[in-house]
Design an enzyme around this catalytic site. Structure first.
Site, PDB file in Angstrom:
ATOM      1  N   TYR A  32       0.904  -1.185  -0.082  1.00  0.00           N
ATOM      2  CA  TYR A  32       0.073  -0.001  -0.155  1.00  0.00           C
ATOM      3  C   TYR A  32       1.013   1.278  -0.093  1.00  0.00           C
ATOM      4  O   TYR A  32       1.983   1.025   0.117  1.00  0.00           O
ATOM      5  CB  TYR A  32      -0.855  -0.098   1.273  1.00  0.00           C
ATOM      6  CG  TYR A  32      -0.442   0.298   2.426  1.00  0.00           C
ATOM      7  CD1 TYR A  32       0.343  -0.691   3.133  1.00  0.00           C
ATOM      8  CD2 TYR A  32      -0.624   1.452   3.264  1.00  0.00           C
ATOM      9  CE1 TYR A  32       0.920  -0.148   4.319  1.00  0.00           C
ATOM     10  CE2 TYR A  32      -0.054   1.600   4.598  1.00  0.00           C
ATOM     11  CZ  TYR A  32       0.811   0.822   5.087  1.00  0.00           C
ATOM     12  OH  TYR A  32       1.414   1.192   6.320  1.00  0.00           O
ATOM     13  N   ARG A  51       7.990   4.019  -4.986  1.00  0.00           N
ATOM     14  CA  ARG A  51       8.121   2.632  -3.558  1.00  0.00           C
ATOM     15  C   ARG A  51       7.043   1.635  -4.081  1.00  0.00           C
ATOM     16  O   ARG A  51       7.511   0.735  -3.622  1.00  0.00           O
ATOM     17  CB  ARG A  51       7.848   3.736  -2.410  1.00  0.00           C
ATOM     18  CG  ARG A  51       8.151   2.638  -1.119  1.00  0.00           C
ATOM     19  CD  ARG A  51       8.086   3.455   0.142  1.00  0.00           C
ATOM     20  NE  ARG A  51       6.682   4.280   0.331  1.00  0.00           N
ATOM     21  CZ  ARG A  51       6.477   4.797   1.420  1.00  0.00           C
ATOM     22  NH1 ARG A  51       7.621   5.238   2.276  1.00  0.00           N
ATOM     23  NH2 ARG A  51       5.429   5.170   1.465  1.00  0.00           N
ATOM     24  N   ARG A  99      -7.720 -20.629  -1.249  1.00  0.00           N
ATOM     25  CA  ARG A  99      -6.529 -20.521  -0.243  1.00  0.00           C
ATOM     26  C   ARG A  99      -5.186 -21.403  -0.105  1.00  0.00           C
ATOM     27  O   ARG A  99      -5.793 -22.704   0.210  1.00  0.00           O
ATOM     28  CB  ARG A  99      -7.270 -20.337   1.494  1.00  0.00           C
ATOM     29  CG  ARG A  99      -6.032 -20.034   2.435  1.00  0.00           C
ATOM     30  CD  ARG A  99      -6.920 -20.105   3.970  1.00  0.00           C
ATOM     31  NE  ARG A  99      -6.064 -19.517   4.790  1.00  0.00           N
ATOM     32  CZ  ARG A  99      -5.109 -20.698   5.244  1.00  0.00           C
ATOM     33  NH1 ARG A  99      -5.209 -21.673   5.166  1.00  0.00           N
ATOM     34  NH2 ARG A  99      -4.219 -20.048   6.080  1.00  0.00           N
ATOM     35  N   LYS A 147       6.357  -2.097   1.887  1.00  0.00           N
ATOM     36  CA  LYS A 147       5.455  -1.497   2.695  1.00  0.00           C
ATOM     37  C   LYS A 147       4.195  -2.533   2.399  1.00  0.00           C
ATOM     38  O   LYS A 147       3.257  -2.186   1.671  1.00  0.00           O
ATOM     39  CB  LYS A 147       4.966  -0.150   1.865  1.00  0.00           C
ATOM     40  CG  LYS A 147       4.135   0.747   2.828  1.00  0.00           C
ATOM     41  CD  LYS A 147       4.114   2.223   2.575  1.00  0.00           C
ATOM     42  CE  LYS A 147       3.193   3.042   3.114  1.00  0.00           C
ATOM     43  NZ  LYS A 147       3.442   3.044   4.716  1.00  0.00           N
ATOM     44  N   GLU A 179      12.169   2.793  14.083  1.00  0.00           N
ATOM     45  CA  GLU A 179      11.322   3.775  13.638  1.00  0.00           C
ATOM     46  C   GLU A 179       9.974   3.730  14.580  1.00  0.00           C
ATOM     47  O   GLU A 179       9.966   3.014  15.496  1.00  0.00           O
ATOM     48  CB  GLU A 179      10.977   3.544  12.086  1.00  0.00           C
ATOM     49  CG  GLU A 179      10.297   2.272  11.909  1.00  0.00           C
ATOM     50  CD  GLU A 179      10.104   1.841  10.424  1.00  0.00           C
ATOM     51  OE1 GLU A 179      10.014   2.842   9.744  1.00  0.00           O
ATOM     52  OE2 GLU A 179      10.045   0.905  10.176  1.00  0.00           O
TER      53      GLU A 179
END
Ligand code: PDD
Length: 284
Positions: A32, A51, A99, A147, A179
């Site tokens: 995301y 990114r 799945r 991310k 962070e």
């Protein structure tokens, strides 16, 4: 009601549907981006796209849509939802399949969801009062540079911080600050130099971090890119965090120890103003 974008369609949020077999939902097999909106336009948008492509590349995920089309969707949602200040959230998933831990990327159609959030970004309580942070062990996986939507641990860490009366957590590995739960961490020395850890697989390569460092360099602020310990953070003159949702957020206490008299420090405040003023010149 908000208009959101789901797999090719603009729909009211109450009508938006994704498959229960989407691997983003079942495996957090999704990446995301969150881009800030100021004056009805996007902040640092090309860097967010870069990114996104990097994250997709690291995971072997397909991005079947062009950059121009992604920009167009962002702009359409900003306009339709009347966003002057806020953010656009964009999530790309590997797609839906029965799945199975094994997957066949080529056999799936990537999922794409975008939505907006209206939010004051300039005159905020964080800008006025700063953030209190507490340090918590970093138990995330080893690829925090990608991310992904695996955000359970940072979310639990933030809740733990809030339960202790703080606003957010700084995550610690081997005695060093990595962070924040959803932001990059900086400390400021008594000489006014700013310190932040270098990029690695252990932290997100923040867009706001990179842009802020570029702006700071042009104003003559000294930047030290190195790891720093929890003890150093406790003794810092000031501290702050950077993210697309906060820009620069002054930190006024760490583990209950006040920094800069418990008020937003001058370096953080000045960098915040500078970041906002410069970003306004480069909106897209
Ligand atoms: N979070 N570090 C982490 C772990 C983050 O999740 C984020 C962003 C950042 C700052 O990156 P940037 O400057 O590119 O926003 C650093 C977003 C805002 C979020 O999850 O909402």
């Amino acid at each position: 009601m908000r208009t959101v974008y789901v797999n090719g369609d603009y729909v009211p949020e109450s009508e938006a549907r994704i498959s229960v077999f989407d691997r983003g939902f079942l495996f957090a097999d999704a990446i995301y981006e969150v881009a800030a909106v100021l004056d009805g336009k996007l902040v640092d948008f090309p860097a967010h796209l870069r990114r996104l492509h990097r994250s997709a590349g690291e995971l072997g995920m397909r991005v079947d849509i062009s950059d121009d089309a992604l920009l167009d969707i962002h702009r359409t949602l900003v306009e339709r939802n009347g966003i002057e200040q806020g953010q656009v959230y964009m999530q790309l998933t590997r797609g839906a399949a029965d799945r199975d831990f094994a997957f066949d990327t080529d056999a799936m159609t990537p999922g794409l969801v975008l939505f907006t959030l209206k939010k004051e970004l300039i005159d905020t309580p964080v800008a006025r009062n700063g953030l209190k942070v507490v340090t918590i062990e970093d138990l995330r996986w080893g690829r925090c540079d990608i991310k992904t939507t695996q955000l359970l641990y940072p979310s639990l860490a933030k809740m733990q911080a809030k339960a202790s009366g703080a606003d957010d957590a700084w995550l610690v590995r081997d005695g060093h600050i990595m962070e924040g739960t959803s932001n990059n961490a900086f400390i400021v020395t008594s000489e006014g130099a700013i310190i932040t850890r270098p990029l690695s697989n252990g932290i997100l390569h923040g867009i706001t971090r990179a842009t802020l460092m570029e702006y700071a360099a042009t104003t003559g602020v000294r930047i030290e890119e190195r790891a720093f310990t929890v003890a150093e953070a406790h003794q810092a003159a000031e501290a702050f965090v950077t993210s697309a949702s906060m820009f620069v957020g002054p930190v006024v206490s760490i583990d209950g120890i006040n920094l800069s008299d418990g008020k937003p420090g001058p370096v953080a405040t000045q960098l915040r103003q500078h970041y906002i003023a410069e970003s306004r010149k480069r909106l897209l």
